[in-house]
Design an enzyme around this catalytic site. Structure first.
Site, short mmCIF file in Angstrom:
data_model
loop_
_atom_site.label_atom_id
_atom_site.label_comp_id
_atom_site.label_asym_id
_atom_site.label_seq_id
_atom_site.Cartn_x
_atom_site.Cartn_y
_atom_site.Cartn_z
N HIS A 93 0.83 -1.20 0.00
CA HIS A 93 0.00 0.00 0.00
C HIS A 93 0.87 1.26 0.00
CE1 HIS A 93 -3.29 -2.58 0.50
NE2 HIS A 93 -3.41 -2.58 1.82
N GLU B 277 -1.24 -15.09 -18.81
CA GLU B 277 -0.59 -14.81 -17.53
C GLU B 277 -0.39 -16.05 -16.66
OE1 GLU B 277 -3.10 -12.04 -15.36
OE2 GLU B 277 -4.89 -12.85 -16.33
N ASP C 60 1.88 -11.42 -13.15
CA ASP C 60 1.46 -12.75 -12.70
C ASP C 60 2.23 -13.85 -13.43
OD1 ASP C 60 -0.29 -12.23 -10.68
OD2 ASP C 60 -2.07 -12.16 -11.95
N CYS D 151 0.86 -5.56 -20.93
CA CYS D 151 0.26 -4.57 -20.03
C CYS D 151 0.79 -4.69 -18.60
CB CYS D 151 -1.26 -4.69 -20.02
SG CYS D 151 -1.88 -6.31 -19.53
#
Length: 587
Positions: A197, A440, A464, A511
């Protein structure tokens, strides 16, 4: 008190770039002492009501923080507080607190504290990154709940007039509410990672952030002057005038370099030898599209729709989704908007999903397309909303976490069903909306030639794909060093996926984070990647770099790297290529 004046250097991990100089403010958490006393039977209803009111007050506090952060930073970053709401309203915690209270007759905050501490202790024994992230949420929410139960206002440091460098063992999302965001010069913590975070919010605020400095709250004192080097992960305590002079020059140089990168923006995305490539944005909502960005970007390569679901902590209606997708399509200004269908699961869970899927390893479990294919009405509502939005702009549909061609086929059947329902209702939409798959997971990468048969395009999610290929959780500190994008297995896998897409004659997009990495972008170009999708802040540097890289030299780079057997050799080759390409323009 006289402070030491000798310059010291602390080494950590940079998770947000930049340079800052200023005074340190060490945020020391003083845990509230929990009172304990017995409650009479006649007072129990009032005690339960006090607990319920504290939950309502805490929920209102969290919602307020979320709104403030959304306005100052962005909706995607503010969605961090959705996890706090889930913790606050967790039925297991609430029910166990009430059961303990009714059984033991002690005051409600004592019962609540015991339950929370039991959960934290249990989670700390589990070696799982998802659970570890939840520990921070538990602690943050419990501190706020205890303050509300005891009638204690959480201290604000926003009243401090001078900008500060915040130092803490850990920096929770709620801590951002304790200070005016405009006064945060930099953040330094002991805990954290590139995907924590703290890192996400620091990058959004545009302030340097360094994590991983052991005993940082004891090593640095409030009032000391620090120089934070967010490019190299260094913190200089009591920097000398000579050091400050050096970093002033460094900071000035970075600003000048950014101006050079920005010169690429008005020009077409094309290499010097005429090969076109696409520069696209990753977004979470229409509000993430910077004003005027479609003048220099070639579209939106990834719209993460799950954040819209998480904001509401529920499955939004078809009309609500339609409005969100329509606004993004209009914001794309005539260029393609690639909408990824619902990718809930892993650390992105709604309460409803938690009820139907309690998993030990949610990242590899019941998520994304697996959930959607099992909940067809939820999926169909999203598909209809996307298709309706296609009447207002150019849209592509991207299917996440595809494992096999069968999942693509089943998804396409539902897309056709959604189309037929709209036709029957007389609602206009683009009947030729392209459909693609996210590559992925290893099974998709290995059988990508088969998957391409059912797709109009493919998009590689490198984040991933790398962790699944290497069996390395990228947010696990103990194995983070093994997360190597330059591992030969990663390089060969991405190359084979791109090759399969090219052979099938369909566009290939990247991406994930590698698309925005200046070392990797030329390699991806040389492999044959058509589109690069990234955050808005990364566009100018990558566009400048690729406009100065001929496809011929990028292809030679690809050939060299594919033949290499060791990660360190690959890193060295990529760095050399980057230096040689950029050296004529950036001294």
């Amino acid at each position: 008190m006289t402070q030491e004046s000798t310059e010291r250097e602390l080494k950590g991990i940079s998770v947000s770039k930049g340079i800052a100089y200023g005074e340190a403010f060490v945020m020391l958490r003083r845990e509230v002492e929990t009172p304990v006393y017995q409650i009479k039977e006649s007072d129990k209803p009032a005690e339960i009501e006090r607990f319920q009111n504290a939950i309502l007050k805490t929920r209102a506090d969290i919602q307020k923080l979320k709104t403030e952060l959304s306005e100052s930073v962005g909706e995607a970053e503010a969605a961090i507080f959705d996890a706090h709401l889930l913790v606050l309203e967790d039925s297991a915690i609430i029910n166990e607190t009430l059961s303990s209270f009714k059984r033991e007759n002690f005051n409600i905050e004592y019962c609540y504290s015991n339950v929370i501490n039991k959960f934290i202790a249990a989670f700390e024994r589990i070696d799982d990154s998802f659970i570890r992230e939840r520990i921070g949420d538990l602690k943050d929410v419990s501190r706020r709940m205890m303050s509300n139960l005891l009638g204690i206002e959480m201290a604000k440091i926003g009243a401090l007039t001078d900008p500060l460098i915040l130092v803490s063992t850990d920096f929770s999302p709620s801590d951002f509410s304790l200070v005016d965001k405009s006064k945060i010069l930099a953040i330094i913590t002991e805990r954290g990672s590139h995907t924590s975070h703290t890192a996400i919010l620091s990058r959004s605020l545009g302030v340097p952030c360094i994590v991983g400095i052991t005993n940082v709250s004891e090593t640095i004192s409030s009032g000391q002057f620090l120089l934070v080097d967010g490019y190299n992960g260094n913190v200089l305590v009591n920097p000398t005038q000579q050091t400050l002079g050096h970093y002033t020059e460094v900071e000035s140089l970075h600003r000048e370099i950014q101006k050079i990168f920005d010169t690429s923006l008005p020009y077409p995305s094309i290499t010097p030898d005429g090969v076109e490539f696409g520069m696209e944005l990753n977004i979470n909502s229409a509000s993430d599209i910077p004003a005027g960005s479609m003048r220099y970007c070639d579209g939106i390569g990834l719209f993460r729709t799950e954040n819209f679901f998480l904001e509401k902590d529920a499955f939004p209606s078809e009309d609500e989704q339609f409005e969100a997708y329509k606004n993004a399509a209009i914001g794309a200004n005539g260029k393609y908007l690639t909408i990824r269908t619902l990718d809930l699961g892993g650390d992105k869970n709604l309460n409803l999903m938690k009820m139907v899927s309690k998993e030990e390893n949610p990242f590899m479990g019941y998520r994304a397309i697996r959930f959607c294919l099992d909940h067809k009405e939820i999926f169909l509502a999203q598909l209809r909303a996307i298709l309706k939005a296609s009447a207002f702009g150019k849209i592509k549909i991207l299917l996440p976490m595809i494992n096999s061609i069968r999942e693509v086929e089943r998804s396409r059947q539902l897309i056709e069903q959604a189309k037929q329902e709209l036709v029957a209702a007389g609602i206009p939409f683009d009947k030729t909306v392209p459909v693609g798959a996210m590559i992925e997971v290893p099974s998709a990468a290995i059988t990508v030639d088969v998957i391409c048969e059912g797709c109009d395009f493919i998009s590689i999610g490198t984040n991933d794909l790398i962790q699944y290929l290497l069996a390395v959780d990228r947010v696990n500190d103990m194995v983070a060093h093994l997360y190597e994008p330059t591992h030969p297995a990663v390089i060969r896998t991405i190359d084979s996926v791109v090759m399969a897409g090219r052979k099938a004659g369909i566009p290939v997009c990247v991406c994930g984070e590698l698309a925005a990495d200046p070392l990797f972008a030329p390699l991806l170009l040389g492999m044959g990647v058509n589109e690069f999708s990234m955050s808005a802040k990364a566009v100018s540097e990558i566009k400048f770099l690729l406009r100065k890289t001929t496809y011929e030299t990028a292809r030679a780079l690809r050939n060299d790297v594919i033949a290499m057997k060791r990660s360190r050799h690959i890193v060295s080759r990529l760095r050399t290529f980057h230096y040689e390409t950029m050296q004529p323009y950036i001294q």
